[in-house]
Write a protein that holds these residues in place. Structure first.
Motif, PDB file in Angstrom:
ATOM      1  N   THR A 272      44.976  58.067  58.642  1.00  0.00           N
ATOM      2  CA  THR A 272      44.978  56.612  58.811  1.00  0.00           C
ATOM      3  C   THR A 272      44.190  55.939  57.698  1.00  0.00           C
ATOM      4  O   THR A 272      43.019  56.230  57.484  1.00  0.00           O
ATOM      5  CB  THR A 272      44.397  56.203  60.180  1.00  0.00           C
ATOM      6  N   PHE A 273      44.866  55.039  56.993  1.00  0.00           N
ATOM      7  CA  PHE A 273      44.265  54.231  55.929  1.00  0.00           C
ATOM      8  C   PHE A 273      44.362  52.763  56.318  1.00  0.00           C
ATOM      9  O   PHE A 273      45.335  52.341  56.964  1.00  0.00           O
ATOM     10  CB  PHE A 273      45.038  54.389  54.611  1.00  0.00           C
ATOM     11  N   THR A 274      43.416  51.966  55.890  1.00  0.00           N
ATOM     12  CA  THR A 274      43.533  50.516  55.995  1.00  0.00           C
ATOM     13  C   THR A 274      42.752  49.876  54.866  1.00  0.00           C
ATOM     14  O   THR A 274      41.814  50.474  54.328  1.00  0.00           O
ATOM     15  CB  THR A 274      43.028  49.996  57.352  1.00  0.00           C
ATOM     16  N   VAL A 275      43.163  48.646  54.522  1.00  0.00           N
ATOM     17  CA  VAL A 275      42.571  47.988  53.372  1.00  0.00           C
ATOM     18  C   VAL A 275      41.227  47.340  53.686  1.00  0.00           C
ATOM     19  O   VAL A 275      40.417  47.122  52.803  1.00  0.00           O
ATOM     20  CB  VAL A 275      43.554  46.954  52.784  1.00  0.00           C
ATOM     21  N   LYS A 276      40.973  47.040  54.965  1.00  0.00           N
ATOM     22  CA  LYS A 276      39.731  46.376  55.343  1.00  0.00           C
ATOM     23  C   LYS A 276      39.299  46.803  56.730  1.00  0.00           C
ATOM     24  O   LYS A 276      40.128  47.236  57.551  1.00  0.00           O
ATOM     25  CB  LYS A 276      39.877  44.842  55.296  1.00  0.00           C
ATOM     26  N   GLY A 277      38.024  46.678  56.999  1.00  0.00           N
ATOM     27  CA  GLY A 277      37.508  46.998  58.313  1.00  0.00           C
ATOM     28  C   GLY A 277      38.042  46.053  59.378  1.00  0.00           C
ATOM     29  O   GLY A 277      38.292  44.883  59.113  1.00  0.00           O
ATOM     30  N   GLY A 278      38.242  46.579  60.580  1.00  0.00           N
ATOM     31  CA  GLY A 278      38.703  45.754  61.685  1.00  0.00           C
ATOM     32  C   GLY A 278      40.204  45.657  61.824  1.00  0.00           C
ATOM     33  O   GLY A 278      40.702  44.987  62.728  1.00  0.00           O
ATOM     34  N   ALA A 279      40.961  46.318  60.936  1.00  0.00           N
ATOM     35  CA  ALA A 279      42.425  46.246  61.019  1.00  0.00           C
ATOM     36  C   ALA A 279      42.995  47.176  62.080  1.00  0.00           C
ATOM     37  O   ALA A 279      44.130  47.015  62.495  1.00  0.00           O
ATOM     38  CB  ALA A 279      43.047  46.552  59.669  1.00  0.00           C
ATOM     39  N   GLY A 280      42.206  48.160  62.502  1.00  0.00           N
ATOM     40  CA  GLY A 280      42.638  48.995  63.617  1.00  0.00           C
ATOM     41  C   GLY A 280      43.035  50.414  63.277  1.00  0.00           C
ATOM     42  O   GLY A 280      43.777  51.039  64.024  1.00  0.00           O
ATOM     43  N   LYS A 281      42.511  50.977  62.185  1.00  0.00           N
ATOM     44  CA  LYS A 281      42.865  52.355  61.850  1.00  0.00           C
ATOM     45  C   LYS A 281      42.362  53.333  62.922  1.00  0.00           C
ATOM     46  O   LYS A 281      43.074  54.279  63.305  1.00  0.00           O
ATOM     47  CB  LYS A 281      42.329  52.735  60.477  1.00  0.00           C
ATOM     48  N   THR A 282      41.135  53.112  63.424  1.00  0.00           N
ATOM     49  CA  THR A 282      40.610  53.983  64.473  1.00  0.00           C
ATOM     50  C   THR A 282      41.370  53.775  65.775  1.00  0.00           C
ATOM     51  O   THR A 282      41.596  54.724  66.538  1.00  0.00           O
ATOM     52  CB  THR A 282      39.103  53.726  64.669  1.00  0.00           C
ATOM     53  N   GLU A 283      41.790  52.546  66.028  1.00  0.00           N
ATOM     54  CA  GLU A 283      42.621  52.249  67.196  1.00  0.00           C
ATOM     55  C   GLU A 283      43.936  53.016  67.135  1.00  0.00           C
ATOM     56  O   GLU A 283      44.412  53.557  68.140  1.00  0.00           O
ATOM     57  CB  GLU A 283      42.894  50.742  67.246  1.00  0.00           C
ATOM     58  N   VAL A 284      44.537  53.059  65.950  1.00  0.00           N
ATOM     59  CA  VAL A 284      45.786  53.807  65.777  1.00  0.00           C
ATOM     60  C   VAL A 284      45.550  55.298  65.984  1.00  0.00           C
ATOM     61  O   VAL A 284      46.321  55.974  66.684  1.00  0.00           O
ATOM     62  CB  VAL A 284      46.388  53.525  64.387  1.00  0.00           C
ATOM     63  N   ALA A 285      44.486  55.830  65.391  1.00  0.00           N
ATOM     64  CA  ALA A 285      44.169  57.246  65.575  1.00  0.00           C
ATOM     65  C   ALA A 285      43.952  57.568  67.049  1.00  0.00           C
ATOM     66  O   ALA A 285      44.441  58.581  67.568  1.00  0.00           O
ATOM     67  CB  ALA A 285      42.925  57.606  64.755  1.00  0.00           C
TER      68      ALA A 285
END
Length: 331
Positions: free
Chosen positions: A39-52
């Protein structure tokens, strides 16, 4: 973190096999290829950990095993969410020289691995990125399917983020865009629709239900399978969200039928409609959600077409009673 938009060096390697196994990861004897999600995201708070977090029950409720790898050295959101005993952590200073040993130690023990990276880390020159590049190449060479999840949300711009991820890591596996409808608006950046990659959608979760989830530092599969007392309906709402996520056509390659059956069972009690959002944990109790759902039913009945004046009056009275019960609920 220093910027580095060049292709990450992925040194060639001989496939590493677990003893007695044709796959580098645990096995795929039940019909699905071993998979590595990143999981990658461009900024904090976009939900990468939520997706994981959401991927895990879609995998494990079908009988497969899963390993979380938390690479967010500055936050450790995955470890804080599911419990540090349920994750393997990597420091940003991890050297590339240990990649082969790490794979040999960790890969044979799970059908699926989920790497949760720090926001924006892909454009850094941190040592761990060279380490990860080698690890992912070893896993791919060993027969694992690599799925690079570029997470976008309604509150995070994409700019050239997805193209950059595809350019750097696309030769390892498939780049998938995961649209996290974080605020419920469905207002994603317009350019997302024009990109050629497979797209998955993760629905909005009420803040109050999210609070219930975060009160348990366990994998999400455990939270929805063994609800906290008094929050069974909130757990069913979580399960419904994962069921909707897992049954998308784009998830068919990764999810076993048994997982969908189990998620459908766990989400049976989730109310189809609510009159008000579940804004706080106190709004997420079973009794409050039941009152909220009854009010939604009364509202729908009142607005039904083709009813006479007498029936309108009767339904208005029912709505009023349902509203008073909800408004005066114990807090």
């Amino acid at each position: 973190m220093a910027s580095n938009d060049q292709r990450v060096s992925l040194p060639p390697s001989s496939p590493i096999r677990a003893p007695g196994n044709t796959s580098l990861l645990s096995n795929s004897k039940q019909g699905l290829q071993s998979t590595v999600f990143i999981t990658f995201t461009v900024k904090g708070g976009a939900g990468k950990t939520e997706v994981a977090d959401s991927l895990e029950p879609a995998i494990t409720l079908g009988g497969a095993t899963c390993r979380f790898i938390d690479v967010d050295d500055g936050n450790r959101g995955m470890a804080r969410r599911v419990g540090k005993e349920n994750v393997t952590t990597l420091d940003w200073s991890t050297s590339v020289t240990g990649a082969a040993q790490w794979v040999a130690r960790h890969a044979p023990h799970a059908d699926t691995m989920i790497f949760d990276l720090g926001a924006g880390i892909e454009s850094s020159d941190l040592p761990v990125m060279a380490f990860l590049g080698s690890v992912w190449r070893l896993l791919a060479d060993g027969g694992a399917r690599i799925v690079i999840c570029a997470v976008v949300s309604t509150n995070a711009p994409t700019s050239t983020f997805i193209e950059r991820i595809a350019r750097k890591y696309g030769d390892l596996g498939e780049v998938v865009i995961v649209c996290n409808n974080q605020d419920g608006s469905h207002e994603f950046p317009a350019e997302v629709a024009t990109l050629p990659h497979r797209k998955l959608h993760l629905g909005n979760l009420y803040a109050g239900v999210q609070a219930v989830r975060l009160s348990r530092r366990q994998p999400l599969s455990s939270v929805i399978s063994n609800p906290s007392q008094g929050f069974e309906l909130a757990s069913a709402v979580m399960a419904r969200r994962i069921f909707d996520f897992a049954r998308q056509p784009g998830m068919k390659d990764f999810v076993r039928p048994q997982a969908l059956d189990r998620l459908a069972e766990l989400s049976e009690r989730a109310p189809k409609r609510l009159r008000f959002v579940i804004g706080t944990r106190s709004d997420a109790t079973d009794s409050t959600i039941e009152l909220n759902a009854r009010l939604a039913q009364a509202d729908a009945a009142l607005l039904s077409p083709n009813i006479d004046d007498a029936e309108i009056l009767a339904r208005a009275i029912q709505y009023r009673r349902a509203y008073e019960a909800f408004a005066t609920r114990a807090r």
